[in-house]
Design an enzyme around this catalytic site. Structure first.
Site, PDB file in Angstrom:
ATOM      1  N   SER A   1      55.792 -15.630  48.961  1.00 16.42           N
ATOM      2  CA  SER A   1      56.552 -14.497  50.202  1.00 16.42           C
ATOM      3  C   SER A   1      56.096 -13.569  50.246  1.00 16.42           C
ATOM      4  O   SER A   1      55.694 -12.765  48.960  1.00 16.42           O
ATOM      5  CB  SER A   1      58.421 -14.592  49.129  1.00 16.42           C
ATOM      6  OG  SER A   1      58.611 -13.480  48.582  1.00 16.42           O
ATOM      7  N   ASP A   2      56.293 -13.095  51.826  1.00 17.91           N
ATOM      8  CA  ASP A   2      55.760 -11.585  51.595  1.00 17.91           C
ATOM      9  C   ASP A   2      57.031 -10.911  50.934  1.00 17.91           C
ATOM     10  O   ASP A   2      58.354 -10.890  50.396  1.00 17.91           O
ATOM     11  CB  ASP A   2      56.612 -11.240  53.179  1.00 17.91           C
ATOM     12  CG  ASP A   2      56.014 -10.453  53.602  1.00 17.91           C
ATOM     13  OD1 ASP A   2      55.323  -9.375  52.698  1.00 17.91           O
ATOM     14  OD2 ASP A   2      55.803 -10.103  54.555  1.00 17.91           O
TER      15      ASP A   2
END
Ligand SMILES: *[C@@H]1O[C@H](CO)[C@@H](O)[C@H](O)[C@H]1NC(C)=O
Ligand SMILES: *[C@@H]1O[C@H](CO)[C@@H](O)[C@H](O)[C@H]1NC(C)=O
Ligand SMILES: *[C@@H]1O[C@H](CO)[C@@H](O)[C@H](O)[C@H]1NC(C)=O
Ligand SMILES: *[C@@H]1O[C@H](CO)[C@@H](O)[C@H](O)[C@H]1NC(C)=O
Ligand SMILES: *[C@@H]1O[C@H](CO)[C@@H](O)[C@H](O)[C@H]1NC(C)=O
Ligand SMILES: *[C@@H]1O[C@H](CO)[C@@H](O)[C@H](O)[C@H]1NC(C)=O
Ligand SMILES: *[C@@H]1O[C@H](CO)[C@@H](O)[C@H](O)[C@H]1NC(C)=O
Ligand SMILES: *[C@@H]1O[C@H](CO)[C@@H](O)[C@H](O)[C@H]1NC(C)=O
Ligand SMILES: *[C@@H]1O[C@H](CO)[C@@H](O)[C@H](O)[C@H]1NC(C)=O
Ligand SMILES: *[C@@H]1O[C@H](CO)[C@@H](O)[C@H](O)[C@H]1NC(C)=O
Ligand SMILES: *[C@@H]1O[C@H](CO)[C@@H](O)[C@H](O)[C@H]1NC(C)=O
Ligand SMILES: *[C@@H]1O[C@H](CO)[C@@H](O)[C@H](O)[C@H]1NC(C)=O
Length: 793
Positions: A273-274
């Site tokens: 994930s960012d």
């Protein structure tokens, strides 16, 4: 709800729910297991290691913890796993000392030079490795650059997917040649900063992040295209983005992760994930996210919710997630670690400067973190990993410089005796090594996580002085002084200069979109002050910018030269001086379109800031322009650009001739052979990469000095290609070698099946249209003197 079967194979449960009239939330479950295709030995090692891990240890592998690096997977000494250190960013190892600051992705793209782009990746890989970083958080293919205002467009390459695809994959190949894992980001449809994350409004209502609503064909032919090239090149990891897609967050979007990425493209690596981009536990895991960053394990760790960590035990216990999915996540994460021999004794330890620059402390030479990491010693701290990369940076910087205007060959400057320099982008920075937004100083890079920390920065003014030791070099670099006390200040320049150089800049950063396409700090007034001073009938304007500017002074009679310098990194001054004084003949080409006025661009960012509304779904960005972004829009809507995509002058001239087109196959089918229910190898159906036609052209240097150029091939699809297809699309380019005056070279373009196909939304397959393609070859998207035709069906 219906069961359907993708051409690529896996059984998908497709729940189609209408979200915004024509946009639907598609779902694809279950998440495909990695098969290890292409990475067989490493996959076997990763599988064996995963089998040894207890559940707590698997949770450590898939959820980040606090530690020395930007992202951290802790070591597990029991099984000899050394952990993973993830570091920003795409143009430099940001959190480190004695590291280089490379040209931005945009600058790499402006070279149109595959070899230089590859070498940039190699050098980046060497520096990350030298500091003990397992993963570089780059390169960037999203944003692609749909909106000219996009605050992070410069981190990526170009709004053209073909150019970006090649730059993205060459960068990945370069980085990974050094056994460093690349992380291609941001996946996908992340085309604006404004409302990229959810907010809570004054009434306490959570307003969700912007939803990029993208139709299937546009997804395939624009935004997914470069990611496909990257996966084909063996990309180790991909970062899911902050935005939503058709109203579902990217990191829990089963269509884009399970469907497009892990099934259609056969991606074998892991999706991280960012930072803070995970919005759920079960949903994100089942939808294909594999690693949660920056993470949080639960009680005893940080305070920011990750939704994962020890909560994963609950998901397993109540049956909402199976342990085989967690195993697949761990195997996907561990496979590149083994593939790139990061388990080996020779893999460098983490330089302790990382700890200090991350705000950590060293106690008794041991960093204060609760988990074990692969730390180095105080004795080998502050390792200098720069080697001779400054030379490469200088070379890429000058190769990415685009000459836009050169009246009467005013450039190159031969040996001017009197040089006047203006503008706040010329002098040394007054803001220190880590302040890209400073008012006074060169704009060598942009801001945010994609910036760099300079160990040195050669300013244009310094380079000009050094290059011309006996010339009179006078300068005024205070824009306010120049524009508010016009005549009095500029009249101190004496005697009349041979040439006046005006250095302008535009800042852009993660977290904010651009609000103006003009250069910053009263740039127009600065140019007008200089050109109207009677001192400067020979004025050359140099911009350092994150993408297109509007240039209201471009037709000013005293502006004899214009140069777009982009964001070239730490050698910015030398790179521009090399071009100004003719040590390097410019060969850079615009990787985007420069318009006459801002309103000529389409697809602006959406902006509901300040709109008083409690609708959580307020922020919708409909990508209704489809395939028509940048030059495709200008072509389709018949808008004349000031400087077109692919344009760039040289100090010599070239002629193109002898276009030859040979189709390699006489019995081509519209669709590639089906792979049945198999997950394809990385990159998708291999037949898409078959070369179906070859085009050659002769390029001759017809001027008086040596130089290189970039012949470009555009395809016009046959008229009965369905839907709205751009009038022409880039499908080939190659930079010539440096040709001596009179020298000629033959350039070859290979057209792959994918290059001559459109995405057939009904068949869910790439299809070659019947009819004749226009083959257009020239030196920019609007200067295409050679044309021919090719037909496959
Ligand atoms: C997006 O498109 C849908 C229809 O397709 C429309 O209802 C909606 O208003 C559009 N949203 C915006 C912000 O334009
Ligand atoms: C979004 O909706 C469009 C239909 O307009 C569909 O083609 C596309 O696949 C959907 N994308 C996702 C990620 O659900
Ligand atoms: C993944 O592999 C496991 C066995 O390790 C199997 O139980 C599971 O069904 C597989 N998942 C998919 C989506 O094929
Ligand atoms: C898992 O292994 C770790 C050591 O790596 C150990 O501390 C922990 O107690 C083990 N957990 C279980 C449930 O066995
Ligand atoms: C675990 O889930 C609970 C809610 O069920 C949440 O409050 C907590 O923050 C989650 N843990 C982590 C580490 O995110
Ligand atoms: C399992 O637990 C998670 C976390 O509490 C919850 O979100 C989920 O709905 C539960 N699933 C089932 C099937 O009970
Ligand atoms: C592994 O490390 C040893 C030295 O410890 C080195 O000789 C060897 O080349 C390395 N192997 C790989 C594949 O990196
Ligand atoms: C360029 O050259 C032409 C012809 O010699 C001349 O008329 C014109 O003034 C020159 N322009 C500039 C800006 O020097
Ligand atoms: C968005 O709108 C707000 C409020 O009008 C404005 O302040 C801001 O500059 C806009 N952002 C952009 C990128 O245009
Ligand atoms: C532009 O100049 C005006 C004075 O003419 C000044 O007030 C303003 O701050 C300047 N703006 C910038 C961005 O430098
Ligand atoms: C260009 O320079 C000439 C001569 O100094 C001057 O008369 C003229 O006004 C200038 N033009 C502009 C647009 O500044
Ligand atoms: C025609 O297709 C067959 C099978 O796809 C292939 O073996 C053959 O070489 C092709 N013939 C030509 C002339 O391309």
């Amino acid at each position: 709800m219906r069961w359907t079967s993708l051409a690529a194979g896996a059984c998908v449960f497709s729940a189609v729910q209408l979200v915004q009239s024509q946009y639907v939330e598609e779902t694809v479950y279950p998440s495909p297991n990695a098969t290890g295709t292409g990475w067989e030995d490493a996959f076997a090692k990763a599988s064996a290691l995963t089998a040894q891990l207890n559940l707590t240890e698997k949770i450590f592998v898939v959820t980040g913890v606090q530690g020395p690096c930007v992202g951290n997977i802790p070591a597990i000494p029991r099984v000899g796993f050394k952990g993973l250190c993830l570091q920003d960013g795409p143009l430099a190892i940001r959190q480190a000392s004695y590291a280089s600051v490379f040209p931005a992705g945009l600058s790499a793209a402006a070279t149109w030079d595959r070899e230089l782009i590859y070498q940039r990746g190699v050098a980046l890989g060497q520096e990350f490795r030298g500091k003990g970083a397992n993963v570089i958080l780059g390169p960037v293919a999203g944003p692609l650059g749909r909106s000219v205002e996009g605050g992070r467009n410069w981190e990526g390459f170009s709004p053209d997917p073909y150019l970006t695809g090649i730059a993205f994959s060459k960068t990945i190949e370069g980085i990974q040649s050094q056994n460093v894992q690349a992380c291609g980001k941001h996946y996908i449809g992340y085309e604006q900063e404004t409302q990229r994350n959810p907010t809570v409004n004054a009434d306490g209502v959570t307003i969700e992040a912007v939803s990029s609503n993208i139709d299937d064909r546009t997804m395939h032919e624009l935004y997914l295209w470069p990611f496909a090239d990257g996966v084909k090149s063996g990309l180790a990891s991909i970062m899911c983005s902050y935005n939503r897609l058709n109203e579902t967050y990217a990191c829990q979007n089963s269509k884009t992760q399970n469907g497009l990425l892990k099934t259609e493209l056969g991606f074998q690596g892991y999706v991280m994930s960012d930072w803070g981009g995970t919005h759920s536990g079960v949903d994100a895991i089942m939808s294909g996210e594999d690693m949660n960053m920056p993470g949080n394990l639960g009680p005893g760790d940080s305070t920011v919710s990750s939704y994962w960590g020890y909560n994963i035990t609950t998901f397993l216990n109540n049956g909402s997630v199976s342990e085989s999915r967690i195993d697949d996540m761990a195997r996907r994460i561990l496979t590149p670690y083994f593939y790139f021999h990061q388990d080996n004794d020779s893999w460098p330890t983490i330089d302790l400067d990382t700890v200090l620059l991350n705000g950590g402390i060293l106690r008794n030479n041991v960093p204060a973190y609760q988990h074990p990491f692969n730390f180095g010693n105080v004795s080998d701290m502050n390792r200098d990993v720069r080697a001779n990369h400054g030379d490469l940076i200088r070379q890429i910087g000058s190769a990415s410089t685009v000459l836009l205007k050169n009246v009467n060959n005013t450039l190159p400057l031969r040996s001017p005796k009197r040089i006047a320099v203006f503008g706040n982008a010329a002098p040394d920075s007054s803001g220190g090594p880590y302040d890209p937004e400073n008012e006074n100083g060169p704009q060598a890079v942009g801001g945010g996580s994609g910036t760099g920390r300079f160990t040195y920065l050669i300013s244009p003014l310094e380079a000009i002085k050094q290059r011309n030791p006996s010339a009179l070099v006078e300068y005024i670099t205070d824009n306010t002084l120049l524009t508010t006390q016009q005549s009095s200040t500029i009249s101190t320049i004496y005697p009349q200069p041979d040439v006046c150089l005006v250095f302008l800049k535009s800042f852009a950063t993660e977290g904010a979109d651009r609000t103006s396409l003009l250069c910053d700090y009263n740039s127009t007034e600065v140019v007008n002050t200089v050109t109207s001073s009677r001192l400067c009938p020979n004025t050359i304007v140099i911009t350092n910018s994150p993408g297109p500017n509007v240039l209201p002074w471009a037709d000013n009679e005293n502006v004899t030269g214009i140069i777009a310098g982009h964001y070239p990194g730490e050698q910015i001054g030398n790179s521009i001086a090399d071009v100004l004084f003719g040590d390097v003949n410019p060969s850079g080409k615009l990787p985007y379109t420069i318009a006459y006025q801002a309103s000529d661009y389409n697809a602006p960012i959406v902006n509901f800031t300040g709109v008083n509304n409690n609708d959580p779904n307020l922020w919708q960005s409909n990508f209704t322009e489809g395939l028509l972004i940048d030059y495709r829009h200008f072509d389709y809507s018949n808008i004349t650009p000031r400087y077109e995509f692919g344009f760039g002058l040289s100090y010599t001239t070239f002629s193109l001739s002898n276009l030859q087109i040979s189709s390699n196959a006489s019995n081509v089918t519209a669709y590639p052979p089906s792979l049945g229910s198999q997950i394809p190898p990385p990159g998708g159906n291999p037949a898409l990469y078959d070369i179906l036609a070859t085009v050659t052209v002769d390029v001759k240097n017809t001027g008086r000095v040596a130089g290189a150029t970039v012949p470009q091939l555009y395809l016009g699809f046959p008229p009965d290609t369905p839907g709205t297809t751009p009038p022409k699309v880039l499908r080939g380019f190659d930079k010539t070698s440096v040709l001596a005056a009179g020298q000629q070279e033959t350039i070859r373009f290979n057209l792959r099946r994918k290059d001559v196909s459109f995405w057939d939304v009904v068949r869910q397959e790439w299809a070659i249209p019947s009819g004749s393609f226009n083959v257009l070859v020239g030196q920019s998207s609007r200067e295409l003197p050679l044309s021919g035709e090719v037909t496959f069906l």
